[in-house]
Scaffold this motif. Structure first.
Motif, PDB file in Angstrom:
ATOM      1  N   LEU A  60     -14.287 -13.430  74.056  1.00  0.00           N
ATOM      2  CA  LEU A  60     -15.022 -12.305  74.625  1.00  0.00           C
ATOM      3  C   LEU A  60     -14.167 -11.076  74.915  1.00  0.00           C
ATOM      4  CD1 LEU A  60     -17.512 -14.136  77.018  1.00  0.00           C
ATOM      5  CD2 LEU A  60     -17.964 -13.116  74.776  1.00  0.00           C
ATOM      6  N   ASP A  61     -12.845 -11.215  74.900  1.00  0.00           N
ATOM      7  CA  ASP A  61     -12.052 -10.004  75.106  1.00  0.00           C
ATOM      8  C   ASP A  61     -12.219  -9.026  73.938  1.00  0.00           C
ATOM      9  OD1 ASP A  61     -10.550 -11.988  73.637  1.00  0.00           O
ATOM     10  OD2 ASP A  61      -8.814 -10.671  73.763  1.00  0.00           O
ATOM     11  N   HIS A  62     -12.611  -9.507  72.769  1.00  0.00           N
ATOM     12  CA  HIS A  62     -12.812  -8.607  71.622  1.00  0.00           C
ATOM     13  C   HIS A  62     -14.017  -7.687  71.836  1.00  0.00           C
ATOM     14  CE1 HIS A  62      -9.804 -10.085  68.654  1.00  0.00           C
ATOM     15  NE2 HIS A  62      -9.797 -11.110  69.473  1.00  0.00           N
ATOM     16  N   PRO A  63     -15.227  -8.212  72.086  1.00  0.00           N
ATOM     17  CA  PRO A  63     -16.340  -7.279  72.310  1.00  0.00           C
ATOM     18  C   PRO A  63     -16.149  -6.420  73.547  1.00  0.00           C
ATOM     19  CG  PRO A  63     -17.001  -9.516  72.878  1.00  0.00           C
ATOM     20  CD  PRO A  63     -15.690  -9.619  72.140  1.00  0.00           C
ATOM     21  N   ARG A  64     -15.488  -6.949  74.562  1.00  0.00           N
ATOM     22  CA  ARG A  64     -15.268  -6.148  75.769  1.00  0.00           C
ATOM     23  C   ARG A  64     -14.309  -4.992  75.495  1.00  0.00           C
ATOM     24  NH1 ARG A  64     -15.208 -11.631  79.393  1.00  0.00           N
ATOM     25  NH2 ARG A  64     -17.433 -11.598  79.950  1.00  0.00           N
ATOM     26  N   MET A  65     -13.303  -5.221  74.642  1.00  0.00           N
ATOM     27  CA  MET A  65     -12.419  -4.124  74.247  1.00  0.00           C
ATOM     28  C   MET A  65     -13.192  -3.048  73.484  1.00  0.00           C
ATOM     29  SD  MET A  65      -8.949  -6.085  72.948  1.00  0.00           S
ATOM     30  CE  MET A  65      -8.233  -4.566  72.326  1.00  0.00           C
ATOM     31  N   LEU A  66     -14.082  -3.478  72.586  1.00  0.00           N
ATOM     32  CA  LEU A  66     -14.876  -2.517  71.833  1.00  0.00           C
ATOM     33  C   LEU A  66     -15.794  -1.728  72.761  1.00  0.00           C
ATOM     34  CD1 LEU A  66     -15.841  -4.734  68.754  1.00  0.00           C
ATOM     35  CD2 LEU A  66     -14.103  -2.923  68.842  1.00  0.00           C
ATOM     36  N   ALA A  67     -16.433  -2.432  73.710  1.00  0.00           N
ATOM     37  CA  ALA A  67     -17.342  -1.756  74.636  1.00  0.00           C
ATOM     38  C   ALA A  67     -16.587  -0.784  75.534  1.00  0.00           C
ATOM     39  CB  ALA A  67     -18.087  -2.785  75.479  1.00  0.00           C
ATOM     40  N   GLU A  68     -15.401  -1.171  75.969  1.00  0.00           N
ATOM     41  CA  GLU A  68     -14.605  -0.271  76.812  1.00  0.00           C
ATOM     42  C   GLU A  68     -14.202   0.971  76.029  1.00  0.00           C
ATOM     43  OE1 GLU A  68     -10.526  -0.280  79.542  1.00  0.00           O
ATOM     44  OE2 GLU A  68     -11.147  -2.091  78.464  1.00  0.00           O
ATOM     45  N   ALA A  69     -13.857   0.784  74.745  1.00  0.00           N
ATOM     46  CA  ALA A  69     -13.487   1.935  73.922  1.00  0.00           C
ATOM     47  C   ALA A  69     -14.663   2.866  73.696  1.00  0.00           C
ATOM     48  CB  ALA A  69     -12.932   1.451  72.580  1.00  0.00           C
ATOM     49  N   ALA A  70     -15.881   2.293  73.659  1.00  0.00           N
ATOM     50  CA  ALA A  70     -17.086   3.105  73.450  1.00  0.00           C
ATOM     51  C   ALA A  70     -17.497   3.851  74.706  1.00  0.00           C
ATOM     52  CB  ALA A  70     -18.232   2.220  72.975  1.00  0.00           C
TER      53      ALA A  70
ATOM     54  N   ALA B 135     -11.364   2.753  65.951  1.00  0.00           N
ATOM     55  CA  ALA B 135     -12.470   3.455  65.298  1.00  0.00           C
ATOM     56  C   ALA B 135     -13.592   3.804  66.270  1.00  0.00           C
ATOM     57  CB  ALA B 135     -13.027   2.602  64.161  1.00  0.00           C
ATOM     58  N   VAL B 136     -13.839   2.939  67.233  1.00  0.00           N
ATOM     59  CA  VAL B 136     -15.023   3.063  68.083  1.00  0.00           C
ATOM     60  C   VAL B 136     -15.144   4.432  68.767  1.00  0.00           C
ATOM     61  CG1 VAL B 136     -16.024   2.216  70.249  1.00  0.00           C
ATOM     62  CG2 VAL B 136     -15.462   0.615  68.424  1.00  0.00           C
ATOM     63  N   PRO B 137     -14.095   4.997  69.365  1.00  0.00           N
ATOM     64  CA  PRO B 137     -14.277   6.304  70.021  1.00  0.00           C
ATOM     65  C   PRO B 137     -14.665   7.423  69.074  1.00  0.00           C
ATOM     66  CG  PRO B 137     -12.251   5.229  70.761  1.00  0.00           C
ATOM     67  CD  PRO B 137     -12.741   4.457  69.576  1.00  0.00           C
ATOM     68  N   ARG B 138     -14.423   7.244  67.774  1.00  0.00           N
ATOM     69  CA  ARG B 138     -14.729   8.273  66.791  1.00  0.00           C
ATOM     70  C   ARG B 138     -16.182   8.214  66.311  1.00  0.00           C
ATOM     71  NH1 ARG B 138      -9.701   9.711  63.650  1.00  0.00           N
ATOM     72  NH2 ARG B 138     -11.108   9.992  61.871  1.00  0.00           N
ATOM     73  N   ILE B 139     -16.933   7.205  66.747  1.00  0.00           N
ATOM     74  CA  ILE B 139     -18.297   7.025  66.255  1.00  0.00           C
ATOM     75  C   ILE B 139     -19.290   7.940  66.964  1.00  0.00           C
ATOM     76  CG2 ILE B 139     -20.195   5.354  66.114  1.00  0.00           C
ATOM     77  CD1 ILE B 139     -18.091   3.182  65.641  1.00  0.00           C
ATOM     78  N   ALA B 140     -19.081   8.222  68.229  1.00  0.00           N
ATOM     79  CA  ALA B 140     -20.020   9.057  68.995  1.00  0.00           C
ATOM     80  C   ALA B 140     -20.228  10.391  68.293  1.00  0.00           C
ATOM     81  CB  ALA B 140     -19.466   9.284  70.406  1.00  0.00           C
ATOM     82  N   PRO B 141     -21.469  10.923  68.326  1.00  0.00           N
ATOM     83  CA  PRO B 141     -22.632  10.481  69.093  1.00  0.00           C
ATOM     84  C   PRO B 141     -23.566   9.517  68.352  1.00  0.00           C
ATOM     85  CG  PRO B 141     -23.113  12.586  68.125  1.00  0.00           C
ATOM     86  CD  PRO B 141     -21.717  12.249  67.695  1.00  0.00           C
ATOM     87  N   THR B 142     -23.154   8.986  67.205  1.00  0.00           N
ATOM     88  CA  THR B 142     -23.986   8.011  66.506  1.00  0.00           C
ATOM     89  C   THR B 142     -24.195   6.798  67.406  1.00  0.00           C
ATOM     90  OG1 THR B 142     -23.054   8.728  64.393  1.00  0.00           O
ATOM     91  CG2 THR B 142     -24.200   6.612  64.422  1.00  0.00           C
ATOM     92  N   PRO B 143     -25.441   6.344  67.592  1.00  0.00           N
ATOM     93  CA  PRO B 143     -25.699   5.187  68.462  1.00  0.00           C
ATOM     94  C   PRO B 143     -24.957   3.942  67.990  1.00  0.00           C
ATOM     95  CG  PRO B 143     -27.741   6.332  67.961  1.00  0.00           C
ATOM     96  CD  PRO B 143     -26.691   6.932  67.077  1.00  0.00           C
TER      97      PRO B 143
END
Length: 285
Positions: A239-249, A217-225
């Motif tokens: 911590l691999d979970h938030p890092r995966m989300l951040a990498e996708a963003a 889902a994360v790549p589809r959120i932009a440009p919403t902050p």
């Protein structure tokens, strides 16, 4: 449904709290509370009085739980707040689908927040709610219509997204708390414990189809902050979970790794909640 108009002035803005049952697109009743908060108008931050925080709680939470009320109280210092109980939780109807159909519950809450007169909505989710706000933003974000989403329903759109202690992928069982949670959800005796021990009624059916995962889902959120928040002592999701989300963003998202923090609302200190609120206010310019 009651309506109010948000108009900044030189005094503290106060309105009457409201409690009602909302109705989702699939006919579930959702117990919901609106707290108008108390925001002193500041010409340097005029967007604060236009902002409403819509809070999506974690699994087995509900609108009356002390940890959910504490979050609402913290955010009410910065804007209005809508809290609600996901389906199957507390006084809401239906049964929990553990993050799937719950997107419809959030849609109903966001529509209500906008109907009350707020120009800007920040969705803030914790754990299961953190995954829900990500999927909701992907389906109802600024560009979702261009990507096969549901942008036609402008009232459901969010203007900023905060995901706290969320999983990046489904079916994770790598920690003891998550193995216990899977037992609660998948076993008949576990669902009985959920119903009578946690006031959470869990659907017995498996997902069909499996919903879009948070990391998808994360790549589809932009440009919403987007802000992703996670504790470095989270016992549920490492911590691999938030890092995966951040990498996708990518450059679009922001990641806060909080030293010493555990999981979700219980572990979110008032200072952190204040910083999250300040971040959301700042996204208005």
């Amino acid at each position: 449904m009651a309506r109010s108009t948000v108009r900044p002035n030189s005094e503290t803005t106060r309105r009457t709290p409201l409690r009602t049952f909302l109705h989702t697109d699939d006919g579930v009743t959702i117990d919901s509370v609106y707290d108008p908060g108390a925001v002193v108008y500041d010409s340097s931050r005029p967007t604060a009085v236009d902002l409403v925080f819509v809070v999506a709680h974690g699994f087995t939470g509900d609108v009356d739980r002390p940890h959910v009320r504490r979050v609402a109280k913290a955010f009410a210092r910065h804007g209005a707040v809508v809290t609600f109980s996901f389906r199957g939780h507390g006084a809401s109807g239906g049964r929990s689908t553990v993050g799937d159909r719950e997107v419809l519950d959030l849609v109903a809450a966001v529509r209500w927040a906008r109907a009350l007169g707020h120009a800007r909505v920040a969705t803030v989710g914790f754990s299961m709610g953190g995954s829900v706000v990500l999927r909701h933003a992907a389906l109802h974000g600024e560009l979702s219509g261009e990507r096969g989403g549901e942008a036609g329903d402008g009232g459901a759109r969010t203007d900023a997204v905060v995901s706290v202690s969320a999983p990046a992928r489904w079916y994770y069982r790598g920690t003891p708390p998550m193995r216990r949670l899977h037992w609660l959800v998948t076993r008949p005796e576990g669902r009985l414990v959920g119903r009578y021990g946690f006031r959470t009624r869990i659907h017995h059916r498996d997902w069909n189809p499996v919903p879009m995962s948070p990391v998808e889902a994360v790549p589809r959120i932009a440009p919403t902050p987007l802000l992703v928040v996670h504790g470095d002592r989270d016992g549920y999701f490492p911590l691999d979970h938030p890092r995966m989300l951040a990498e996708a963003a990518g450059d679009h998202g922001e990641l806060w790794l909080e030293p010493g923090m555990g999981h979700a609302e219980h572990a979110a200190a008032d200072d952190l909640l204040g910083r999250i609120a300040d971040w959301a206010v700042a996204q208005g310019g």
